[in-house]
Design a protein around this motif. Structure first.
Motif, PDB file in Angstrom:
ATOM      1  N   ALA A 199       0.827  -1.208   0.000  1.00  0.00           N
ATOM      2  CA  ALA A 199       0.000   0.000   0.000  1.00  0.00           C
ATOM      3  C   ALA A 199       0.858   1.252   0.000  1.00  0.00           C
ATOM      4  CB  ALA A 199      -0.937  -0.004   1.207  1.00  0.00           C
ATOM      5  N   ASP A 200       1.904   1.262   0.817  1.00  0.00           N
ATOM      6  CA  ASP A 200       2.791   2.424   0.845  1.00  0.00           C
ATOM      7  C   ASP A 200       3.606   2.534  -0.442  1.00  0.00           C
ATOM      8  OD1 ASP A 200       2.165   3.793   3.137  1.00  0.00           O
ATOM      9  OD2 ASP A 200       3.546   2.682   4.409  1.00  0.00           O
ATOM     10  N   LEU A 201       3.976   1.391  -1.016  1.00  0.00           N
ATOM     11  CA  LEU A 201       4.688   1.416  -2.287  1.00  0.00           C
ATOM     12  C   LEU A 201       3.827   2.055  -3.374  1.00  0.00           C
ATOM     13  CD1 LEU A 201       7.014   0.643  -4.201  1.00  0.00           C
ATOM     14  CD2 LEU A 201       5.961  -1.621  -4.418  1.00  0.00           C
ATOM     15  N   VAL A 202       2.568   1.642  -3.453  1.00  0.00           N
ATOM     16  CA  VAL A 202       1.672   2.221  -4.460  1.00  0.00           C
ATOM     17  C   VAL A 202       1.479   3.704  -4.194  1.00  0.00           C
ATOM     18  CG1 VAL A 202      -0.699   2.208  -5.341  1.00  0.00           C
ATOM     19  CG2 VAL A 202       0.498   0.038  -4.935  1.00  0.00           C
ATOM     20  N   ARG A 203       1.383   4.085  -2.935  1.00  0.00           N
ATOM     21  CA  ARG A 203       1.242   5.500  -2.590  1.00  0.00           C
ATOM     22  C   ARG A 203       2.458   6.290  -3.069  1.00  0.00           C
ATOM     23  NH1 ARG A 203       0.209   4.677   2.363  1.00  0.00           N
ATOM     24  NH2 ARG A 203      -2.022   4.498   2.027  1.00  0.00           N
ATOM     25  N   ARG A 204       3.645   5.758  -2.802  1.00  0.00           N
ATOM     26  CA  ARG A 204       4.862   6.462  -3.245  1.00  0.00           C
ATOM     27  C   ARG A 204       4.944   6.515  -4.766  1.00  0.00           C
ATOM     28  NH1 ARG A 204      11.060   5.125  -1.360  1.00  0.00           N
ATOM     29  NH2 ARG A 204      10.231   5.794   0.647  1.00  0.00           N
ATOM     30  N   ARG A 205       4.630   5.400  -5.429  1.00  0.00           N
ATOM     31  CA  ARG A 205       4.728   5.382  -6.887  1.00  0.00           C
ATOM     32  C   ARG A 205       3.631   6.226  -7.538  1.00  0.00           C
ATOM     33  NH1 ARG A 205       9.570   4.903  -7.923  1.00  0.00           N
ATOM     34  NH2 ARG A 205       8.856   4.888 -10.098  1.00  0.00           N
ATOM     35  N   THR A 206       2.498   6.398  -6.869  1.00  0.00           N
ATOM     36  CA  THR A 206       1.468   7.309  -7.381  1.00  0.00           C
ATOM     37  C   THR A 206       1.994   8.733  -7.390  1.00  0.00           C
ATOM     38  OG1 THR A 206      -0.328   5.878  -6.613  1.00  0.00           O
ATOM     39  CG2 THR A 206      -0.860   8.197  -6.995  1.00  0.00           C
TER      40      THR A 206
END
Length: 281
Positions: A199-206
């Protein structure tokens, strides 16, 4: 003698700022670095912890939670070059910084960055697989972005002044210089802590995808810094061990691209999609 200035924008970085500043003073003399920490809109103890960790640093507090404004304030607070732009959650030793400064001062580069180390301990397997692929992409290996550190000569700083407002400022700084003007210094290593959860990875990549779209709109981003299908296919063929990981990378990429659509559609390039798991001890 001061060898470089270091501008550190920090927003609610109580979990990491002491670690960052202590590493920065390792391997250099007490007066070698002019360190300016700009705490912007902090609601935690970032400023106090910065002063405690590095009494020689100048800690400036501004009310606005804005990296752009923090960088501007930091740049006006010092006139020392080379200028080091350092994210508050990155570990870079002073001795590594000296190598980067030498590449700019003596090596002829206008911009330099360290080799990145991305420790995966404690990360979800999906996060680890994503970074296994990401770190092998040619433009990720050659670009200055995603390292949390960029060192600029005075001329290099002048060139990127107008790019300071971009969301992905390290990408903008990387793209502002041709291959012969920028350098990745293998002997200097920055520790870039990755998100621990998907979830945090997707947040950062967003956040990254949104900033990339802004850079593309403004004509700042070069085509060579974009991830292409044929590059991923080539990796899967040439590195069989990565083949099973590529779908994970693609999945995160698509989720981040989808998440960035709304921000891009309304022109919101200010909302900071922050991950917290990378900032745990």
């Amino acid at each position: 003698m001061v060898v470089a200035s270091v501008v550190v924008p920090a927003h609610d970085e109580a979990a990491s700022i002491a670690r960052t500043l202590r590493a920065l003073r390792t391997g250099v003399g007490p007066d070698d670095l002019d360190v300016v920490v700009v705490c912007n809109g902090c609601r935690d103890a970032t400023a106090d912890l910065a002063r405690e960790a590095d009494p020689r640093a100048r800690v400036i507090e501004i009310p606005t939670p804005s990296k752009r404004e923090a960088v501007r304030v930091g740049n006006t607070a010092t006139d020392v070059f080379p200028r080091v732009h350092l994210d508050a959650d990155i570990e870079l030793t002073g001795s590594a910084l000296v190598e980067l400064v030498a590449a700019v001062r003596e090596g002829g580069a206008m911009a330099a960055a360290p080799r990145r180390a991305v420790p995966r301990a404690g990360c979800s397997p999906w996060v680890r697989w994503y970074y296994d692929v990401w770190e092998e992409l040619p433009h990720v290996q050659s670009g200055l972005f995603g390292r949390g550190v960029v060192v600029l000569s005075e001329a290099g700083q002048a060139r990127v002044e107008h790019l300071a407002g971009l969301m992905n400022d390290d990408l903008a700084m990387s793209e502002a210089f041709g291959p012969g003007e920028r350098r990745v210094v293998p002997g200097a290593v920055a520790v870039v802590h990755p998100p621990r959860t998907v979830a945090d990875l997707v947040r950062r990549r967003t956040r990254v995808a949104t900033g990339n779209a802004q850079a593309t709109r403004l004509g700042v981003r070069r085509t060579g810094s974009q991830t292409r299908v044929r590059t991923l296919l080539s990796l899967a063929v040439s590195r069989p061990g990565l083949a099973a990981r590529v779908p994970v990378f693609v999945g995160v990429y698509l989720l981040a691209s989808f998440g960035a659509r709304r921000a891009v559609r309304v022109g919101d390039f200010d909302t900071w999609q922050r991950d917290e798991s990378s900032r745990t001890g």
